[in-house]
Design a protein around this motif. Structure first.
Motif, PDB file in Angstrom:
ATOM      1  N   GLY A   1      -8.826   3.572  -4.346  1.00 20.22           N
ATOM      2  CA  GLY A   1      -8.904   2.182  -4.783  1.00 20.22           C
ATOM      3  C   GLY A   1      -8.857   1.212  -3.627  1.00 20.22           C
ATOM      4  N   PHE A   2      -7.953   1.449  -2.682  1.00 20.48           N
ATOM      5  CA  PHE A   2      -7.854   0.553  -1.527  1.00 20.48           C
ATOM      6  C   PHE A   2      -9.060   0.707  -0.605  1.00 20.48           C
ATOM      7  N   LEU A   3      -9.623   1.909  -0.541  1.00 20.74           N
ATOM      8  CA  LEU A   3     -10.841   2.103   0.240  1.00 20.74           C
ATOM      9  C   LEU A   3     -11.997   1.325  -0.377  1.00 20.74           C
ATOM     10  N   ALA A   4     -12.116   1.360  -1.714  1.00 18.22           N
ATOM     11  CA  ALA A   4     -13.185   0.620  -2.396  1.00 18.22           C
ATOM     12  C   ALA A   4     -13.077  -0.881  -2.106  1.00 18.22           C
ATOM     13  N   GLU A   5     -11.848  -1.390  -2.093  1.00 20.08           N
ATOM     14  CA  GLU A   5     -11.641  -2.812  -1.779  1.00 20.08           C
ATOM     15  C   GLU A   5     -12.118  -3.129  -0.377  1.00 20.08           C
ATOM     16  N   ARG A   6     -11.824  -2.241   0.575  1.00 21.45           N
ATOM     17  CA  ARG A   6     -12.226  -2.492   1.963  1.00 21.45           C
ATOM     18  C   ARG A   6     -13.726  -2.312   2.156  1.00 21.45           C
ATOM     19  N   VAL A   7     -14.358  -1.470   1.349  1.00 19.80           N
ATOM     20  CA  VAL A   7     -15.823  -1.341   1.431  1.00 19.80           C
ATOM     21  C   VAL A   7     -16.482  -2.664   1.064  1.00 19.80           C
ATOM     22  N   LEU A   8     -16.027  -3.259  -0.041  1.00 20.70           N
ATOM     23  CA  LEU A   8     -16.562  -4.570  -0.424  1.00 20.70           C
ATOM     24  C   LEU A   8     -16.224  -5.616   0.630  1.00 20.70           C
ATOM     25  N   LEU A   9     -15.023  -5.528   1.178  1.00 23.77           N
ATOM     26  CA  LEU A   9     -14.628  -6.478   2.205  1.00 23.77           C
ATOM     27  C   LEU A   9     -15.524  -6.359   3.432  1.00 23.77           C
ATOM     28  N   SER A  10     -15.984  -5.155   3.738  1.00 23.45           N
ATOM     29  CA  SER A  10     -16.912  -4.961   4.855  1.00 23.45           C
ATOM     30  C   SER A  10     -18.213  -5.719   4.635  1.00 23.45           C
TER      31      SER A  10
ATOM     32  N   ASN B   1       7.800  -8.152  -7.182  1.00 25.46           N
ATOM     33  CA  ASN B   1       6.692  -7.966  -8.121  1.00 25.46           C
ATOM     34  C   ASN B   1       5.369  -7.958  -7.355  1.00 25.46           C
ATOM     35  N   TYR B   2       5.050  -6.815  -6.749  1.00 25.42           N
ATOM     36  CA  TYR B   2       3.866  -6.710  -5.903  1.00 25.42           C
ATOM     37  C   TYR B   2       2.571  -6.999  -6.677  1.00 25.42           C
ATOM     38  N   ARG B   3       2.467  -6.504  -7.888  1.00 24.36           N
ATOM     39  CA  ARG B   3       1.241  -6.681  -8.667  1.00 24.36           C
ATOM     40  C   ARG B   3       0.958  -8.156  -8.950  1.00 24.36           C
ATOM     41  N   LEU B   4       2.000  -8.934  -9.210  1.00 24.43           N
ATOM     42  CA  LEU B   4       1.814 -10.363  -9.462  1.00 24.43           C
ATOM     43  C   LEU B   4       1.263 -11.052  -8.223  1.00 24.43           C
ATOM     44  N   SER B   5       1.730 -10.636  -7.041  1.00 24.34           N
ATOM     45  CA  SER B   5       1.225 -11.247  -5.807  1.00 24.34           C
ATOM     46  C   SER B   5      -0.276 -10.995  -5.655  1.00 24.34           C
ATOM     47  N   ALA B   6      -0.742  -9.823  -6.053  1.00 28.35           N
ATOM     48  CA  ALA B   6      -2.177  -9.516  -5.982  1.00 28.35           C
ATOM     49  C   ALA B   6      -2.959 -10.326  -7.009  1.00 28.35           C
ATOM     50  N   LEU B   7      -2.404 -10.508  -8.210  1.00 30.78           N
ATOM     51  CA  LEU B   7      -3.087 -11.271  -9.254  1.00 30.78           C
ATOM     52  C   LEU B   7      -3.264 -12.735  -8.851  1.00 30.78           C
ATOM     53  N   LEU B   8      -2.238 -13.333  -8.276  1.00 38.58           N
ATOM     54  CA  LEU B   8      -2.343 -14.727  -7.826  1.00 38.58           C
ATOM     55  C   LEU B   8      -3.400 -14.870  -6.731  1.00 38.58           C
TER      56      LEU B   8
ATOM     57  N   ARG C   1       0.829  -1.202   0.000  1.00 38.87           N
ATOM     58  CA  ARG C   1       0.000   0.000   0.000  1.00 38.87           C
ATOM     59  C   ARG C   1       0.869   1.261   0.000  1.00 38.87           C
ATOM     60  N   GLN C   2       1.942   1.233   0.787  1.00 41.95           N
ATOM     61  CA  GLN C   2       2.822   2.402   0.819  1.00 41.95           C
ATOM     62  C   GLN C   2       3.461   2.663  -0.546  1.00 41.95           C
ATOM     63  N   ALA C   3       3.732   1.584  -1.289  1.00 38.79           N
ATOM     64  CA  ALA C   3       4.312   1.744  -2.626  1.00 38.79           C
ATOM     65  C   ALA C   3       3.354   2.457  -3.572  1.00 38.79           C
ATOM     66  N   GLN C   4       2.064   2.427  -3.241  1.00 35.47           N
ATOM     67  CA  GLN C   4       1.060   3.121  -4.039  1.00 35.47           C
ATOM     68  C   GLN C   4       0.723   4.491  -3.461  1.00 35.47           C
ATOM     69  N   GLY C   5       1.539   4.944  -2.493  1.00 32.61           N
ATOM     70  CA  GLY C   5       1.375   6.285  -1.946  1.00 32.61           C
ATOM     71  C   GLY C   5       0.423   6.405  -0.782  1.00 32.61           C
TER      72      GLY C   5
ATOM     73  N   LYS D   1     -10.870  -8.679  -4.367  1.00 31.00           N
ATOM     74  CA  LYS D   1      -9.456  -8.931  -4.654  1.00 31.00           C
ATOM     75  C   LYS D   1      -9.075  -8.443  -6.058  1.00 31.00           C
ATOM     76  N   ILE D   2     -10.019  -8.473  -6.976  1.00 37.95           N
ATOM     77  CA  ILE D   2      -9.771  -7.910  -8.301  1.00 37.95           C
ATOM     78  C   ILE D   2      -9.529  -6.404  -8.175  1.00 37.95           C
ATOM     79  N   ILE D   3     -10.342  -5.743  -7.351  1.00 35.99           N
ATOM     80  CA  ILE D   3     -10.184  -4.301  -7.147  1.00 35.99           C
ATOM     81  C   ILE D   3      -8.849  -4.003  -6.473  1.00 35.99           C
ATOM     82  N   PHE D   4      -8.464  -4.821  -5.491  1.00 31.96           N
ATOM     83  CA  PHE D   4      -7.179  -4.612  -4.817  1.00 31.96           C
ATOM     84  C   PHE D   4      -6.029  -4.731  -5.813  1.00 31.96           C
ATOM     85  N   TRP D   5      -6.120  -5.704  -6.688  1.00 30.68           N
ATOM     86  CA  TRP D   5      -5.091  -5.920  -7.704  1.00 30.68           C
ATOM     87  C   TRP D   5      -4.890  -4.684  -8.574  1.00 30.68           C
ATOM     88  N   GLN D   6      -5.974  -3.979  -8.866  1.00 28.61           N
ATOM     89  CA  GLN D   6      -5.920  -2.813  -9.746  1.00 28.61           C
ATOM     90  C   GLN D   6      -5.782  -1.485  -8.995  1.00 28.61           C
ATOM     91  N   ALA D   7      -5.875  -1.501  -7.655  1.00 28.52           N
ATOM     92  CA  ALA D   7      -5.852  -0.259  -6.879  1.00 28.52           C
ATOM     93  C   ALA D   7      -4.498   0.432  -6.987  1.00 28.52           C
TER      94      ALA D   7
END
Length: 388
Positions: free
Chosen positions: A98-107, A159-166, A35-39, A87-93
């Motif tokens: 973007g990360f907030l949207a992922e957590r909204v669905l997770l809620s 490769n952070y993005r690959l970890s999210a895709l898997l 997450r920090q890598a995405q600012g 998890k698809i949204i997290f991969w693209q966040a």
């Protein structure tokens, strides 16, 4: 083996497989760094967590009522597919939104799962076997995380993005498996009398000592969650550890999470009262060590102690929590429990985040205070109930 026994075992084994797959979070070892890598800052991360918990609180009771009315199978299927989408949204966040949207669905998922997965296991396993089944269930989630962590360390690296895709692939498979579940709590017929929500709420909240029990569980759970998922990585960097070392330590910590399988055996040997004391003092000790040291060995050992303690504690508390449900609307009652736990989580997350932003050692000091507070709450609960 009768037909009913077959369906009971089928549900248990499907849930075992699903929790293993949903445990396969390939970015788990670097979730904060990702997450920090995405600012996104550490305070923003904990703010997102707290917003997620607030939404979960709003959805808990409505979801519990819905689950008791439409059945647990349909609830699980819907939530598993929303989980997959998150998890698809997290991969693209790529930013806070973007990360907030992922957590909204997770809620939505957390509120929907709340009490439903454990209710299925409890109803299928029965009271006597439930703690063992809960232990295996939690341990398989850890086994999935261990598998994913090993893959990350050995093959993925930076490769952070690959970890999210898997992770997307593993959650999609779990969603497919949910289609095979068998209903254990059918939706009631329209003509069948339903217990009013007010009666369920009153029966739940008037259970002796329950509020103290849930406050203690909430404090201990959030100390473990926040320290081992978010703050541990900051502590490791404080100790001068590199990403490879962090990944290796994370694998070992995840492996220790498998000890939840022995939760039932440990509590039988020590007795429930002593087990409760151990499960509260261990996090307090771990956090005070983390606050006072910048040595890698002591820091890693403290994180591992937290992992072992929580892995043994969760099946223990889940069994006790289910024993304190005295209504036919089990999912609704457990959703009320979860609403209280989420309230504790919001306060704890904001406190941890604000203190960590100021000084990481203060955050660990709060973890120590929370562990000691949980000890007092458990003592009060035991005097009221004498369940352990």
């Amino acid at each position: 083996m009768g037909k009913d026994d077959f369906f009971v075992k089928r549900n248990i084994y499907l849930l075992y497989a699903m929790t293993f797959l949903q445990g396969m979070v390939f970015y788990g070892a670097i979730s904060t760094l990702y997450r920090q890598a995405q600012g996104v800052s550490i305070f923003e991360i904990t703010l997102i967590e707290s917003i997620s918990f607030a939404l979960s609180i709003a959805l808990e009771v409505p979801w519990g009522v819905v689950a008791d009315r439409i059945g647990y199978k349909r609830t699980m299927i819907f939530c598993c597919w929303v989980y997959f989408l998150s998890k698809i949204i997290f991969w693209q966040a790529s930013d806070f939104g973007g990360f907030l949207a992922e957590r909204v669905l997770l809620s939505v998922v957390i509120a929907g799962f709340s009490g439903v997965d454990t209710s299925i296991l409890y109803l299928c396993a029965g009271q006597e076997r439930s703690q063992h089944v809960f232990g295996v269930y939690n341990s398989l989630g850890m086994a999935g995380l261990l598998t994913a962590s090993a893959v990350y360390t050995l093959f993925i690296g930076e490769n952070y993005r690959l970890s999210a895709l898997l992770t997307v692939f593993s959650y999609g498979t779990a969603a497919l498996l949910s289609l095979g579940l068998v209903e254990v709590h059918p939706a009631p017929e329209k003509k069948e009398a339903r217990e009013p929500f007010a009666a369920t709420l009153r029966a739940t909240l008037t259970t002796p000592g329950l509020l103290a029990f849930l406050l203690a569980v909430g404090l201990l759970t959030e100390v473990h969650q926040t320290v081992t998922v978010f703050l541990n990585q900051l502590q490791y960097e404080r100790c001068g550890m590199g990403s490879t070392a962090i990944g290796g330590v994370y694998i070992a910590a995840t492996l220790l999470g498998l000890c939840g399988t022995w939760s039932s055996a440990v509590t039988r040997r020590t007795g429930g009262r002593r087990a409760a004391v151990l499960f509260t003092l261990a996090p307090a000790l771990a956090c005070i060590v983390l606050a006072l040291t910048d040595r890698a060995v002591l820091s890693v050992g403290s994180i591992w102690l937290l992992r072992v303690s929580d892995s043994l504690f969760q099946p223990f508390q889940a069994q006790l929590q289910n024993r304190q449900v005295h209504t036919a609307n089990r999912a609704t009652a457990l959703s009320i429990h979860a609403m209280i736990l989420d309230t504790v989580a919001i306060g704890s997350n904001l406190t941890f985040g604000a203190l960590a932003q100021w000084d990481l050692r203060l955050a660990f000091g709060y973890g120590t205070a929370a562990g000691l507070g949980a000890l007092g709450l458990f003592a009060y609960w035991r005097r009221k109930t004498n369940l352990v």
